[in-house]
Scaffold this active site. Sequence first.
Site, PDB file in Angstrom:
ATOM      1  N   GLU A  45       0.864  -1.190   0.000  1.00 34.92           N
ATOM      2  CA  GLU A  45       0.000   0.000   0.000  1.00 34.92           C
ATOM      3  C   GLU A  45       0.888   1.224   0.000  1.00 34.92           C
ATOM      4  OE1 GLU A  45      -2.697   0.476   3.357  1.00 34.92           O
ATOM      5  OE2 GLU A  45      -3.765   2.049   2.256  1.00 34.92           O
ATOM      6  N   CYS A 256      -6.617   1.045   2.999  1.00 32.94           N
ATOM      7  CA  CYS A 256      -7.589   2.141   3.025  1.00 32.94           C
ATOM      8  C   CYS A 256      -7.454   3.056   1.816  1.00 32.94           C
ATOM      9  CB  CYS A 256      -7.435   2.935   4.303  1.00 32.94           C
ATOM     10  SG  CYS A 256      -8.088   2.008   5.690  1.00 32.94           S
ATOM     11  N   ASN A 386     -12.363  -3.059   0.910  1.00 27.60           N
ATOM     12  CA  ASN A 386     -11.290  -3.170   1.904  1.00 27.60           C
ATOM     13  C   ASN A 386     -11.844  -2.876   3.285  1.00 27.60           C
ATOM     14  OD1 ASN A 386      -8.400  -3.155   2.856  1.00 27.60           O
ATOM     15  ND2 ASN A 386      -9.033  -1.103   3.459  1.00 27.60           N
ATOM     16  N   GLU A 387     -11.940  -3.881   4.095  1.00 32.04           N
ATOM     17  CA  GLU A 387     -12.411  -3.777   5.477  1.00 32.04           C
ATOM     18  C   GLU A 387     -13.503  -2.712   5.654  1.00 32.04           C
ATOM     19  OE1 GLU A 387      -9.212  -1.104   7.944  1.00 32.04           O
ATOM     20  OE2 GLU A 387      -8.589  -3.169   7.645  1.00 32.04           O
TER      21      GLU A 387
END
Length: 658
Positions: A45, A256, A386-387
């Site tokens: 990331e 994120c 994503n989460e």
Amino acid sequence: MIKENKKLSLIALAVISLFFSISVNAQAIKGGKKISSDLLGLFFEDINYSADGGLYAELVQNRSFEYNPTEQKEWHSFSFWEYIAPGYSIGRISVETKAPVHINNPHYIVLDVEHVGHEAKYKGESGVGIKNSGFDGMVIRAGEKYNFSLFAQQLSKASIELSISLQDTKGKVLAESSVKTTSNKWEKYTTTLLASANCDTASLVILAKNNGKLALDMISLFPEKTFKNRTNGLRADLAQILADMQPKFIRFPGGCLVHGDGLGNMYRWQNTIGPIEQRIGQRNLWGYHQTAGLGYFEYFQFCEDVGAKPLPVVPAAVSCQNSGGTWRIGGTGQKALPTIEIDEYIQEIFDLIEWANGPENSEWGAKRAAAGHPAPFNLEYLGVGNEDKMTPEFEERFSMIYKAVKEKHPEIILIGTVGPFHSGEDFDKGWEIANDLEVPIVDEHYYVQPEWLLANQNRYDTYKRNTTEVYLGEYASWGNKMRNAIAEAAYLTALERNGDVVKMASYAPLLAKKGFTQWNTDMVFFDNVNINLTPNYYVQKMFMTNQGDYYFDKVVTKDAKDSTIAASCVLDSKTGDVILKLVNAGTEFKTMKVDLSQFKSLQTNAVLNLLTGKADAENTFENTQLIIPLKTEFKVKKKFDYELPGMSLSVIRIKTTK
Ligand code: AHR
């Protein structure tokens, strides 16, 4: 006759290797459990300046004058640049947006040169121009070449000469060259600089040498030696330590970062391909600028270069639940794309699949080919979300995307998401959605204390088999000390044991630039020159380079009640090697009994890699070698007792061929 003999021996070799692979498989099927052959990979990331200023080898910071105060409040279009007019030269500079090289990068600068000082008279350089010191100085090595490029447009009649140099902090020239403008339209100019000396804090200096007016944009400088010498490539040393891990897959671009800080900040893959001047950079939710220079093409290319399967993750049409505020503090919460826009959004995902896998004469395959990769990239896995917070808005959008992609592309293995924690409301709801939709794999995330990892080694033992599988996409214990790394090693043996339900796993985050980190526990720390590999890195590397595809129970006997010791035994059916991983997370010596009698043709000379150190020991930039694995020869018997030092991971690789 010689030819005939050669042919015969080739046939014999083929028969032997066929026999060997049959016997390995027969042996594996007999005693072992098939586990994932894609178990361990990397998660990349752009956090902690991992991409711009990190893995992406671009040396110029704010190369297209797009920095702005929404990224950091003191930033503006000219941040990290300096206007210079040495030798009593006279000129002006402005930032403009009227007619950029490309609409996706609206800002550029205009230099108005009124008078260029007399070099001989003032005993120094002269001209009107700009200077950039990169990301805290550019690292230049003597004898190395640097590829410079910029876009320029003459705004006055005559051609303007630009001197291009690399200088140390005292202004000493380390490399120099020049380009001459030839057009009143935007044109790209390139030149190569050869460095005459080493410098860790160099600057790029561009000086107009004639009176006149010109516009400049997309000013770039790359070392010629990038990883695999790719253009627009990656920092060779950083990319190499990742390649050395031999990951089975790489997940990108986040995190994120994927679902972004508000809808307008979601990561849209198609903004990150094509010529760099046409890509759309944006505010990185971790608090800096993201050029998208390291974009989807570069991610896929890197995967191919290191033999890893690409695992891109696209947003599930909702933004991060922490949107709008400082990370995890406040914020306006998750925002959802209006359902009226969903078809168009799903089309973007179809386009991605065509871009990655379509023939070169397809619309999107042609863009891949134009970038230099006519052959498909063989995309197999695709993450969606994503989460995310498991709201009705998320569920609706995820279901629409999931069903549409599954119908049009049944060949793609979709990966869903189950929230940011190992348990709780989002986790349960995420699993419920996955079960209802029969999602092939879901992405679990958890950052925990090392004690949690030791206490939860049985987590996956009771997960249902032959249904949705797990991708442990982000996990780590909080810290980079030996105790953290060894707890992770123990947990990794449990992931191998459960490799029939845990399909993939990746530690997170991966890279962190010293002085620019937003997340403190990371796998690899670096600055512009040095790399500090953590014990966590070595544990990951020792497991990743020793993966197997069959798991064997009962090879190692240990006290089942003692959660500070752990072990696994796998076989790599490609090589026939049997691999033992033995972990001691306590501080005292412990003994394990190893029984290899079920394996045939074991070589007695095995290789042992041992990582051990004090529980609180960690590597630092001052001492990067405190915790490193030690490789030795190890004599193997059918049955033996193995003494594990306190706080240690031992990986023993045994050949089964003669
Ligand atoms: O790995 C750092 C962050 O942790 C990721 O961006 C996010 O997915 C998780 O919360």
